[in-house]
Motif scaffolding. Structure first.
Motif, PDB file in Angstrom:
ATOM      1  N   ILE A  31       0.738   4.774   1.374  1.00 20.85           N
ATOM      2  CA  ILE A  31      -0.070   5.634   2.240  1.00 20.85           C
ATOM      3  C   ILE A  31       0.716   6.902   2.530  1.00 20.85           C
ATOM      4  O   ILE A  31       1.814   6.841   3.078  1.00 20.85           O
ATOM      5  N   VAL A  84      -7.277  -6.134   4.267  1.00 21.14           N
ATOM      6  CA  VAL A  84      -7.044  -4.743   3.883  1.00 21.14           C
ATOM      7  C   VAL A  84      -8.243  -4.202   3.134  1.00 21.14           C
ATOM      8  O   VAL A  84      -8.738  -4.836   2.191  1.00 21.14           O
ATOM      9  N   LYS A  85      -8.731  -3.043   3.569  1.00 21.10           N
ATOM     10  CA  LYS A  85      -9.790  -2.369   2.824  1.00 21.10           C
ATOM     11  C   LYS A  85      -9.246  -1.032   2.362  1.00 21.10           C
ATOM     12  O   LYS A  85      -9.090  -0.109   3.152  1.00 21.10           O
ATOM     13  N   ASP A  86      -8.935  -0.959   1.081  1.00 24.84           N
ATOM     14  CA  ASP A  86      -8.446   0.308   0.539  1.00 24.84           C
ATOM     15  C   ASP A  86      -9.623   0.982  -0.143  1.00 24.84           C
ATOM     16  O   ASP A  86     -10.049   0.591  -1.222  1.00 24.84           O
ATOM     17  N   ARG A  99      -9.829   4.115  -1.111  1.00 18.63           N
ATOM     18  CA  ARG A  99      -9.473   5.389  -1.743  1.00 18.63           C
ATOM     19  C   ARG A  99      -9.922   5.528  -3.188  1.00 18.63           C
ATOM     20  O   ARG A  99     -10.220   6.633  -3.618  1.00 18.63           O
ATOM     21  N   LEU A 106      -5.197   6.197   7.761  1.00 23.37           N
ATOM     22  CA  LEU A 106      -5.003   4.778   8.062  1.00 23.37           C
ATOM     23  C   LEU A 106      -5.678   4.427   9.385  1.00 23.37           C
ATOM     24  O   LEU A 106      -5.409   5.053  10.410  1.00 23.37           O
ATOM     25  N   LEU A 164       0.858  -1.178   0.000  1.00 25.40           N
ATOM     26  CA  LEU A 164       0.000   0.000   0.000  1.00 25.40           C
ATOM     27  C   LEU A 164       0.895   1.228   0.000  1.00 25.40           C
ATOM     28  O   LEU A 164       1.945   1.235   0.632  1.00 25.40           O
ATOM     29  N   VAL A 210      -7.838   1.953   4.671  1.00 27.05           N
ATOM     30  CA  VAL A 210      -7.206   3.173   4.173  1.00 27.05           C
ATOM     31  C   VAL A 210      -8.262   3.991   3.441  1.00 27.05           C
ATOM     32  O   VAL A 210      -8.955   3.485   2.554  1.00 27.05           O
ATOM     33  N   GLU A 211      -8.424   5.236   3.864  1.00 22.30           N
ATOM     34  CA  GLU A 211      -9.427   6.118   3.232  1.00 22.30           C
ATOM     35  C   GLU A 211      -8.745   7.422   2.843  1.00 22.30           C
ATOM     36  O   GLU A 211      -7.622   7.694   3.253  1.00 22.30           O
ATOM     37  N   ASP A 220      -4.401  10.754   3.017  1.00 22.67           N
ATOM     38  CA  ASP A 220      -4.747   9.355   3.295  1.00 22.67           C
ATOM     39  C   ASP A 220      -4.904   9.166   4.797  1.00 22.67           C
ATOM     40  O   ASP A 220      -4.123   9.705   5.575  1.00 22.67           O
TER      41      ASP A 220
END
Ligand SMILES: [Zn+2]
Length: 432
Positions: A334, A426-428, A430, A371, A332, A362-363, A369
């Motif tokens: 970030i 993991v939830k990305d 973005r 975390l 990732l 991660v947003e 970003d």
């Protein structure tokens, strides 16, 4: 137990086999696989240019994209009627990658997995429970035939029905477990919930784990749940190359021996594609030198590792690849920092108060970003002070390791999602 004498050949003998098989494979793909011929012609390289193993670097790479572009059978070197099995990757985006096996390929696969299983301590006496999903995924059937071949009794229990899995383990006296590390931990939790102590009441002594990274912290966790004297080894492979059986750890737990008479490993700089000097860390590239159906040459695995040529105490001479620190696919970015989820896992598991179940989110807020790490506590507490202390310490350690600020959310035991196959932690968010 060392399965095959070939695993102890001298370097010179190994390289002799490799060169012969490489030349034969390159000749064959040039003749039979049009996309290879095209790529090689574009680079001005002919099969007869491969005179030494170093000449491998003259050949073009193959990537997952090449497999998709030639979906389903465009890179195959045999007509479809010579295939006896077809598998496919899950393919989260677009078409899956398809792999096919001749009878000869299945025999090779079984041989490779038999060796890996023996490295991990398997014997003909074992009762092996395979808790990988049976299906298009190569993991389950690969381990199945390899273990059966050495004479172990197979329990093909697949995934799911966790309580029944524990019942089988008790009643059949399972000694060897095949699972992802996360599902192995889940099974231990389920056992405890049934009043079965995995350490005292079950007989599991060997765990062959794969399909997910096995960090040292996760290996420790496996020992906590399954007992100190369980031999936990990781093994490596991917369907594009064959499935499991490319490499595996021996009892000395210092890297995974690669089945070098079937696969030639190289380490390249992932940006420039240059081959790196022996011992340096970079992207693993694998050439299949004994595959009939789908002989991939210089396949870019996207896995980051280094090769260890020093002799191993087990007596095998096959080169080892260091246990993976991450897949370049999983990395990732970030706030400009490269982060491997395994680094976060190591921090989490260094706290006794925290369990091995976590989620990384991660947003993007505005241009920044954000975390967030959700992690389960190992115990229940109402003490606000205690929770605040743990949160503060985790946050500080993440900052030291990654150089990033993270929001830490402590969750009650048994609240985060559990996985039967490869964990999705993991939830990305973005890109959405
Ligand atoms: Zn060894």
């Amino acid at each position: 137990m060392i399965w095959s004498k070939i695993e102890t050949l001298s370097r010179q003998e190994i390289e002799k086999i490799q060169l012969e098989r490489l030349q034969e494979t390159v000749n064959r793909v040039y003749e039979k696989v049009a996309p290879y011929r095209k790529k090689m012609d574009e680079m001005g390289v002919k099969p007869q240019d491969i005179k030494t193993l170093k000449d491998l670097a003259k050949l073009p790479f193959v990537t997952k994209q090449d497999m998709r572009d030639n979906y389903p059978f465009g890179l195959f070197a045999v007509p479809k009627d010579k295939l006896v099995r077809i598998h496919a990757s899950s393919g989260t985006t677009g078409k899956p990658t398809v792999v096919g096996y001749t009878q000869g390929d299945l025999d090779t696969w079984t041989e490779c997995v038999s060796r890996i299983a023996c490295m991990g301590g398997a014997t003909p006496k074992d009762v092996s429970q395979i808790c990988f999903g049976y299906g298009m995924f190569t993991g389950a059937l690969g381990l199945h035939y390899g273990l059966e071949n050495i004479g172990s009794a197979i329990v093909p229990s697949s995934t799911g029905n966790s309580e029944k899995q524990i019942m089988y383990m008790q009643d059949f006296e399972t000694t060897l477990l095949v699972a992802t590390p996360s599902y192995a931990l889940r099974l231990a939790e389920v056992a405890r919930g049934m009043g079965v102590d995995p350490i005292k009441d079950l007989k599991v002594k060997i765990a062959l784990v794969g399909s997910e990274l096995l960090t040292e912290a996760m290996r420790e966790e496996m020992h906590k749940y399954w007992g100190k004297d369980v031999l936990v080894t990781s093994n490596y492979g991917m369907s594009e190359l064959m499935g499991p059986g490319v490499s595996g750890e021996c009892e000395y737990l210092d890297g995974m021996h690669i089945n070098e008479d079937f696969f030639i490993p190289e380490i390249i700089d992932p940006v420039t594609g240059e081959v790196l000097p022996a011992g340096e860390k970079g992207e693993l590239v694998i050439t299949c030198i004994k595959k009939e159906g789908l002989p991939l040459i210089r396949y870019r695995t996207k896995d980051i590792t280094r090769l260890i040529y020093e002799p191993c105490k087990c007596g095998r001479t096959f080169v080892r690849m260091e246990n993976l620190s991450g897949r370049s696919d999983d990395m990732l970015k970030i706030r400009g920092v490269n982060v491997f989820p395994s680094q976060i896992e190591e921090v989490i598991l260094s706290f006794n108060e925290l369990g091995p179940h976590y989620e990384i989110i991660v947003e993007r807020e505005g241009y920044l970003d954000k975390l967030t790490i959700k992690v389960e506590l190992n115990f229940t507490t109402d003490s606000f002070k205690e929770l605040e202390r743990i949160t503060g310490e985790v946050k500080a350690k993440i900052k030291t390791v990654l150089g990033l600020d993270a929001k830490i959310k402590l969750e009650s035991p048994n609240t985060l999602q559990r996985f039967e196959g490869k964990a999705k932690r993991v939830k990305d968010l973005r890109s959405k």
